[in-house]
Design a protein around this motif. Sequence first.
Motif, PDB file in Angstrom:
ATOM      1  N   UNK A  83       1.011  -1.320   0.075  1.00  0.00           N
ATOM      2  CA  UNK A  83      -0.011  -0.128   0.067  1.00  0.00           C
ATOM      3  C   UNK A  83       0.707   1.340  -0.132  1.00  0.00           C
ATOM      4  N   UNK A  84       1.971   0.971   0.620  1.00  0.00           N
ATOM      5  CA  UNK A  84       2.951   2.354   0.835  1.00  0.00           C
ATOM      6  C   UNK A  84       3.403   2.663  -0.601  1.00  0.00           C
ATOM      7  N   UNK A  85       3.906   1.638  -1.418  1.00  0.00           N
ATOM      8  CA  UNK A  85       4.658   1.733  -2.615  1.00  0.00           C
ATOM      9  C   UNK A  85       3.411   2.279  -3.582  1.00  0.00           C
ATOM     10  N   UNK A  86       2.302   1.924  -3.536  1.00  0.00           N
ATOM     11  CA  UNK A  86       1.315   2.180  -4.406  1.00  0.00           C
ATOM     12  C   UNK A  86       0.940   3.839  -3.998  1.00  0.00           C
ATOM     13  N   UNK A  87       0.909   4.276  -2.965  1.00  0.00           N
ATOM     14  CA  UNK A  87       0.752   5.362  -2.538  1.00  0.00           C
ATOM     15  C   UNK A  87       1.762   6.452  -3.003  1.00  0.00           C
ATOM     16  N   UNK A  88       3.262   6.071  -2.787  1.00  0.00           N
ATOM     17  CA  UNK A  88       4.060   6.543  -3.180  1.00  0.00           C
ATOM     18  C   UNK A  88       4.236   6.832  -4.832  1.00  0.00           C
ATOM     19  N   UNK A  89       3.892   5.859  -5.520  1.00  0.00           N
ATOM     20  CA  UNK A  89       3.781   6.023  -6.993  1.00  0.00           C
ATOM     21  C   UNK A  89       2.583   6.591  -7.302  1.00  0.00           C
ATOM     22  N   UNK A  90       1.536   6.985  -6.807  1.00  0.00           N
ATOM     23  CA  UNK A  90       0.556   7.678  -7.283  1.00  0.00           C
ATOM     24  C   UNK A  90       0.985   9.233  -6.736  1.00  0.00           C
TER      25      UNK A  90
END
Length: 105
Positions: A83-90
């Motif tokens: 979830x953290x990686x998805x958030x960072x990407x977005x």
Amino acid sequence: MRALMTKYGITQAKLAAYAGTSQSSISKYLSGTQEPNANVLANIATALHTTSANLLGKPEPTIVTPFGFIKEYCARHGGELSEAEVSELITTLLKAREKRNDQTR
């Protein structure tokens, strides 16, 4: 294939389980005495964080857009992101858009 297995710490047994085949089949794929079917190849590629084309030594197919490779990679490997990686990407994408919009004003 062997180099990617080493890179990600994936044994033949783990790869076989992920790919839905036997360890002896993985051994045959590595030695070149047998080739996987398309489904097994796709599963192996996913487990090794690459594409079937890469494993086959062919040029990477891309979606025809300036960001095609990135979009294709995210579509294939997005489920592996935390979830953290998805958030960072977005967040990264939104910041880039905001910066572009600021520059065009």
